[in-house]
Write a protein that holds these residues in place. Sequence first.
Motif, PDB file in Angstrom:
ATOM      1  N   UNK A  35       0.858  -1.189   0.000  1.00 54.04           N
ATOM      2  CA  UNK A  35       0.000   0.000   0.000  1.00 54.04           C
ATOM      3  C   UNK A  35       0.890   1.233   0.000  1.00 54.04           C
ATOM      4  N   UNK A  36       0.448   2.280  -0.685  1.00 54.14           N
ATOM      5  CA  UNK A  36       1.222   3.508  -0.830  1.00 54.14           C
ATOM      6  C   UNK A  36       0.997   4.395   0.392  1.00 54.14           C
ATOM      7  N   UNK A  37       2.002   4.575   1.240  1.00 56.54           N
ATOM      8  CA  UNK A  37       1.803   5.365   2.456  1.00 56.54           C
ATOM      9  C   UNK A  37       1.432   6.818   2.178  1.00 56.54           C
ATOM     10  N   UNK A  38       1.824   7.333   1.034  1.00 57.68           N
ATOM     11  CA  UNK A  38       1.498   8.726   0.709  1.00 57.68           C
ATOM     12  C   UNK A  38       0.006   8.919   0.436  1.00 57.68           C
ATOM     13  N   UNK A  39      -0.699   7.812   0.244  1.00 57.92           N
ATOM     14  CA  UNK A  39      -2.124   7.902  -0.070  1.00 57.92           C
ATOM     15  C   UNK A  39      -3.002   7.341   1.048  1.00 57.92           C
ATOM     16  N   UNK A  40      -2.410   7.145   2.227  1.00 57.03           N
ATOM     17  CA  UNK A  40      -3.143   6.728   3.423  1.00 57.03           C
ATOM     18  C   UNK A  40      -2.959   7.831   4.453  1.00 57.03           C
TER      19      UNK A  40
END
Length: 460
Positions: A189-194
Amino acid sequence: MKELIFNAFVMNTASHIQHGLWRHPDARQSEFDDVRLWIDLAKTLEAGLFDAMFFADVVGLYGPVNGDYTVNAQEGLQIPSNDPSVLLSALAVNTEHLGFALTSSVLQAHPFEFARRASTLDHITRGRLAWNIVTSTQENAARNFGFDRLTEHDERYEWAREYLEVVYKLWEGSWEEDALKKDKRGVFADPAKIHKIHHVGKRYRVEGPHLPSPSPQRTPLLYQAGSSPAGRAFAAQHAEGQFIAAPNPQAAHDLIEETRHLARRHGRDGNDLKFIQGFSFVLGSTEEEARRREAELDAHISIDGFLAHSNVGVSQDTGKPYPPDMLLADIRTNGGRSHIEWLRKATPGREPTVADLARLVSRRHARLVGTPEQIAGQLEVWQAAGIDGVNVINWMIPGSYEVFNAELLPVLQKRGLAKREYRPGTLRNKLFGRDRLLDSHPGASHRRLFSPAAVPQAAD
């Protein structure tokens, strides 16, 4: 003719609405502890093309503070009762299309925990979850969660608004649509989008982020049942479906039109809400046979159970019964106001008294009696008044729904009042033609709220 929505109105207990009927020799609701009863019922409902299995729930006893609960126990009046949310997983994996509406009060679960549980269930059901938003009406429920008394009626809806703000931020804003990658070359999962939500309000401080990834519906389909002025205002702002218990078609029409008007004041289309009326059915091959069946069912009715459930026949402060000649309009109660409003509307032309309760309370929900053709005709009248669907209240489990499938459904289908097959997709898609909340819904305002593009950047 437009197809109606059909939900089965049930509860994970022995005596939900029709108190006393668990004693009927053909009734199996006393076996509610057995998951096989519910799995078999879910399959029956799916065979009957029901849209959803709607589970009511409470987290406290009916009755006044420090009140006696002898009747509750003797009648099985929602005690014992089990947690429906645990049951739904078993039902989901044994069905393909049937939706599941879960009742959960803002009182009973922290919004972070509830949002996680709801997302998990929406994943398990593949988008077939609905949430019936309630604020609890039992004084005992408040005490079970550490409060001295039930929060005042209108303030409970303010509480619910903040609760919804938190879960909307978690469901709609915490994860961007493409945050989940599942890329086996390196990134799950992309941390920049959570995003953390950093909610700070009157009752809650929630940092986030939401732990589940977005479920098929993100926000479960939203139901609400309050009919007080505060309840209708809340439904107009947040609900996608409102459960109603109008005593007649005119009362239903008036309530529906008022709520649609309130929805437009909140910037929503009045048709964004669907109204689901509660009915119990008594069917016969002739009207005479239906009346005989009705008399047999009524012979099992527990008036004591209905009065205890009404929550209005006894003072919430003293625990003593109100005088028989006391007007219902004069009762000041912090819970069960929708019940009082129904009773008042059921006796037009005069104000009902406490003495009227025993006669009226067993008909709390509209009862349709007759042949399948007669009942279909009555449903057409209610549909013309504005209802979009029916909560089918059972007399007996599973018998009431087996009779519906065998006797009433074919007539409803012939008249175009019931579907002949399921539409594909999520519960919201089946009912509204979309998987997610409309942009005009207040929950949608939290989408992309926490993404870098939406967060103002500090000046250099």
